[in-house]
Design a protein around this motif. Structure first.
Motif, PDB file in Angstrom:
ATOM      1  N   GLY A  59     -21.080  20.617 -11.925  1.00 47.82           N
ATOM      2  CA  GLY A  59     -21.622  21.463 -12.989  1.00 47.82           C
ATOM      3  C   GLY A  59     -20.548  22.066 -13.877  1.00 47.82           C
ATOM      4  O   GLY A  59     -19.353  21.970 -13.625  1.00 47.82           O
ATOM      5  N   ARG A  60     -21.005  22.707 -14.920  1.00 48.77           N
ATOM      6  CA  ARG A  60     -20.105  23.345 -15.877  1.00 48.77           C
ATOM      7  C   ARG A  60     -19.612  24.672 -15.311  1.00 48.77           C
ATOM      8  O   ARG A  60     -20.415  25.498 -14.853  1.00 48.77           O
ATOM      9  CB  ARG A  60     -20.834  23.574 -17.203  1.00 48.77           C
ATOM     10  CG  ARG A  60     -19.988  24.282 -18.264  1.00 48.77           C
ATOM     11  CD  ARG A  60     -20.760  24.385 -19.554  1.00 48.77           C
ATOM     12  NE  ARG A  60     -20.873  23.082 -20.196  1.00 48.77           N
ATOM     13  CZ  ARG A  60     -19.981  22.587 -21.041  1.00 48.77           C
ATOM     14  NH1 ARG A  60     -18.891  23.288 -21.347  1.00 48.77           N
ATOM     15  NH2 ARG A  60     -20.153  21.406 -21.591  1.00 48.77           N
ATOM     16  N   THR A  72     -10.476  15.167  -9.135  1.00 52.05           N
ATOM     17  CA  THR A  72     -10.936  13.899  -9.703  1.00 52.05           C
ATOM     18  C   THR A  72     -10.339  13.666 -11.087  1.00 52.05           C
ATOM     19  O   THR A  72     -10.071  12.526 -11.467  1.00 52.05           O
ATOM     20  CB  THR A  72     -12.473  13.847  -9.781  1.00 52.05           C
ATOM     21  OG1 THR A  72     -12.970  14.981 -10.509  1.00 52.05           O
ATOM     22  CG2 THR A  72     -13.089  13.811  -8.397  1.00 52.05           C
ATOM     23  N   THR A  73     -10.118  14.748 -11.838  1.00 50.30           N
ATOM     24  CA  THR A  73      -9.451  14.603 -13.134  1.00 50.30           C
ATOM     25  C   THR A  73      -8.017  14.125 -12.928  1.00 50.30           C
ATOM     26  O   THR A  73      -7.514  13.286 -13.678  1.00 50.30           O
ATOM     27  CB  THR A  73      -9.459  15.938 -13.903  1.00 50.30           C
ATOM     28  OG1 THR A  73     -10.803  16.383 -14.079  1.00 50.30           O
ATOM     29  CG2 THR A  73      -8.801  15.790 -15.270  1.00 50.30           C
ATOM     30  N   GLY A 206     -14.648  18.192 -24.713  1.00 51.28           N
ATOM     31  CA  GLY A 206     -13.633  19.052 -24.115  1.00 51.28           C
ATOM     32  C   GLY A 206     -13.459  18.815 -22.629  1.00 51.28           C
ATOM     33  O   GLY A 206     -13.952  17.837 -22.054  1.00 51.28           O
ATOM     34  N   VAL A 207     -12.755  19.736 -21.991  1.00 51.29           N
ATOM     35  CA  VAL A 207     -12.389  19.571 -20.586  1.00 51.29           C
ATOM     36  C   VAL A 207     -13.609  19.510 -19.675  1.00 51.29           C
ATOM     37  O   VAL A 207     -13.613  18.799 -18.668  1.00 51.29           O
ATOM     38  CB  VAL A 207     -11.439  20.708 -20.144  1.00 51.29           C
ATOM     39  CG1 VAL A 207     -12.097  22.073 -20.256  1.00 51.29           C
ATOM     40  CG2 VAL A 207     -10.957  20.468 -18.708  1.00 51.29           C
ATOM     41  N   ALA A 211     -14.288  16.498 -17.049  1.00 53.40           N
ATOM     42  CA  ALA A 211     -14.487  16.759 -15.619  1.00 53.40           C
ATOM     43  C   ALA A 211     -15.823  16.214 -15.139  1.00 53.40           C
ATOM     44  O   ALA A 211     -15.930  15.664 -14.041  1.00 53.40           O
ATOM     45  CB  ALA A 211     -14.409  18.263 -15.350  1.00 53.40           C
ATOM     46  N   SER A 212     -16.863  16.365 -15.963  1.00 49.59           N
ATOM     47  CA  SER A 212     -18.187  15.878 -15.589  1.00 49.59           C
ATOM     48  C   SER A 212     -18.202  14.365 -15.419  1.00 49.59           C
ATOM     49  O   SER A 212     -18.855  13.828 -14.512  1.00 49.59           O
ATOM     50  CB  SER A 212     -19.209  16.294 -16.656  1.00 49.59           C
ATOM     51  OG  SER A 212     -20.488  15.792 -16.347  1.00 49.59           O
ATOM     52  N   VAL A 213     -17.467  13.665 -16.270  1.00 50.09           N
ATOM     53  CA  VAL A 213     -17.395  12.200 -16.179  1.00 50.09           C
ATOM     54  C   VAL A 213     -16.542  11.771 -14.999  1.00 50.09           C
ATOM     55  O   VAL A 213     -16.938  10.904 -14.206  1.00 50.09           O
ATOM     56  CB  VAL A 213     -16.841  11.599 -17.486  1.00 50.09           C
ATOM     57  CG1 VAL A 213     -16.588  10.100 -17.325  1.00 50.09           C
ATOM     58  CG2 VAL A 213     -17.808  11.840 -18.638  1.00 50.09           C
TER      59      VAL A 213
END
Length: 460
Positions: A59-60, A72-73, A206-207, A211-213
């Motif tokens: 989540g955000r 993961t990033t 944005g970041v 991160a979500s991807v």
């Protein structure tokens, strides 16, 4: 152009064969000893922190990233062409023994990346709106609080912007274009347009969108690749003892397969292991601390042990799988490279040839192309994010829009243009990043040692 390429090759030779070996191995050994083998003592803790609360839907976040999103990033940046094409290049030039030296640099690199993540957390800046800025430029300036520190920070920021934000993304998109063109017959420029468009969509978010991807893409791509590799190794099971034997034999006697005198061959194997190992796991390079600085954790040590898991997954799982697949099919038995280099085999097609030798030309090529697409695309996303942080540091946040536009153009051009000089430039700036980053890590070693000691005391 030939003169310029010759100059870059010469600089790369001295950086990879001498300076990097000393800096990377020396820094890794130093932190390994000073933290009392933190990569061994706290490895279990790192695995529990990563997989204990595993979720692909973090989540955000109101500010920064969750610890898993930060990892993961970081892994998205680490697991790219270096794990497939980079490891194939190391094997082709330095022999199968280069993989042994990649393992060595990764083991000590786990202690180095622990230090990077700890310092990224220690020196990050949290703004009133909850946004976070962090990375090597901040701990470089903490380490050297003078004009020299400002110069080193600016030097690092320029090097990483060129290395990852522009040239590195060209290398990644070139690998995507070439492998997908070979597998599907689609023109590379068409692949370039699609990759550039998808990248632009994520960049605009944005970041949080990055991160979500990556929190979804990284686990899927890693499992897919490891599963395919495992199936191949089962089918090549009789050749695995010979495969491991070649890795250890040619680590110390590589002249038997790459030719030349023992001293020259050994130096080649080690330098290839160090150089390609750096490009793969990025420990000591100063890229992944940008992601780890964003993590919302109680103590810097907590993200340090998580960062170590990233190097483990990158090198000891994904890269090693590539190495075992390539060596067991192309070198072991009567493989085409059993006696050394063979015509028609290059770093860009080795993995496809290896998988195709067992799965068949169609399935093998498509499998590698799909995996490389995932790997390289996720790396593009993270590298662009890291570059954006440094562009904002150098020129302010308004400059990031221009940077993103240029990066998208570079991604498209990279898919269409195949040039060894681009790879040489990528190596050059990757290696130049190491110098200011490693100096700052060593200068701030007491902070890292205190974090590791504090964690050990709490356990006691």
């Amino acid at each position: 152009m030939e003169t310029l390429q010759s100059i870059v090759q010469t600089i790369n030779f001295y950086l990879s064969d001498y300076i990097l070996v000393i800096l990377l191995v020396g820094t890794g050994v130093f932190f390994t000893c000073k933290t009392r083998f933190v990569q061994v003592r706290c490895f279990g803790e790192g695995m529990r922190r990563v997989f204990g609360g595993f979720s692909m839907r973090g989540g955000r976040q109101k500010g920064g990233l969750s610890s898993f999103q930060a990892l993961t990033t970081a892994i998205a940046a680490q697991v790219g062409t270096g794990n497939i094409i980079g490891s194939c290049s190391a094997i082709l030039v330095g022999g199968p023994g280069a993989i042994f030296w990649m393992w060595i640099i990764a083991f000590f690199g786990m202690a180095t990346i622990y230090a990077e993540a700890v310092l990224a957390q220690e020196t990050r800046v949290v703004h009133e709106d909850g946004s976070v800025d962090g990375g090597p430029v901040y701990y470089i300036k903490r380490a050297f609080n003078n004009k020299f520190g400002s110069f080193l920070a600016a030097f690092f920021a320029v090097a990483i912007t060129l290395a990852l934000g522009f040239i590195g993304c060209m290398v990644q998109s070139n690998s995507i274009g070439e492998t997908c063109s070979n597998a599907f017959g689609i023109p590379a420029w068409v692949i370039g347009i699609l990759v550039a468009a998808a990248s632009a969509f994520v960049f605009l978010g944005g970041v949080q969108r990055v991160a979500s991807v990556t929190e979804k893409l990284v686990p899927i791509m890693a499992v897919l690749y490891l599963l395919g590799g495992l199936i191949l190794l089962v089918m090549r099971l009789p050749y695995l003892p010979e495969t491991f034997g070649m890795i250890f034999k040619y680590a110390f006697f590589p002249n038997a397969i790459i030719g030349g005198g023992l001293g020259y061959a050994l130096k080649t194997a080690i330098s290839q292991g160090v150089k390609r190992g750096l490009f793969s796991n990025e420990a000591g390079m100063g890229s992944t601390p940008h992601a780890h600085a964003m993590a919302k954790v109680a103590k810097p040590h907590d993200q340090g042990v998580v960062a170590m898991v990233g190097v483990f997954i990158d090198t000891f799982l994904v890269l090693t799988m590539t190495a075992l697949v390539v060596i067991s099919t192309l070198y072991a038995g009567d493989g085409p490279l059993a006696s050394g280099a063979a015509e028609g085999i290059s770093q860009t097609n080795m993995a496809q040839l290896a998988f195709s030798s067992v799965f068949g030309n169609g399935i093998g090529s498509i499998f590698v192309a799909v995996c490389l697409l995932f790997f390289a695309f996720s790396t593009i996303l993270s590298w662009n994010f890291f570059g954006k942080i440094n562009v904002a540091y150098l020129f302010g946040k308004k400059a990031t829009a221009v940077y993103s536009i240029l990066a998208v153009v570079m991604i498209f051009l990279g898919s269409c243009l195949s040039n060894d000089f681009v790879w040489q430039l990528s190596d050059l700036f990757n290696q130049l990043m190491v110098i200011p980053n490693a100096l700052a890590l060593l200068a701030l070693a007491p902070l890292v040692i205190a974090a590791a000691k504090g964690a050990a005391d709490r356990k006691a």
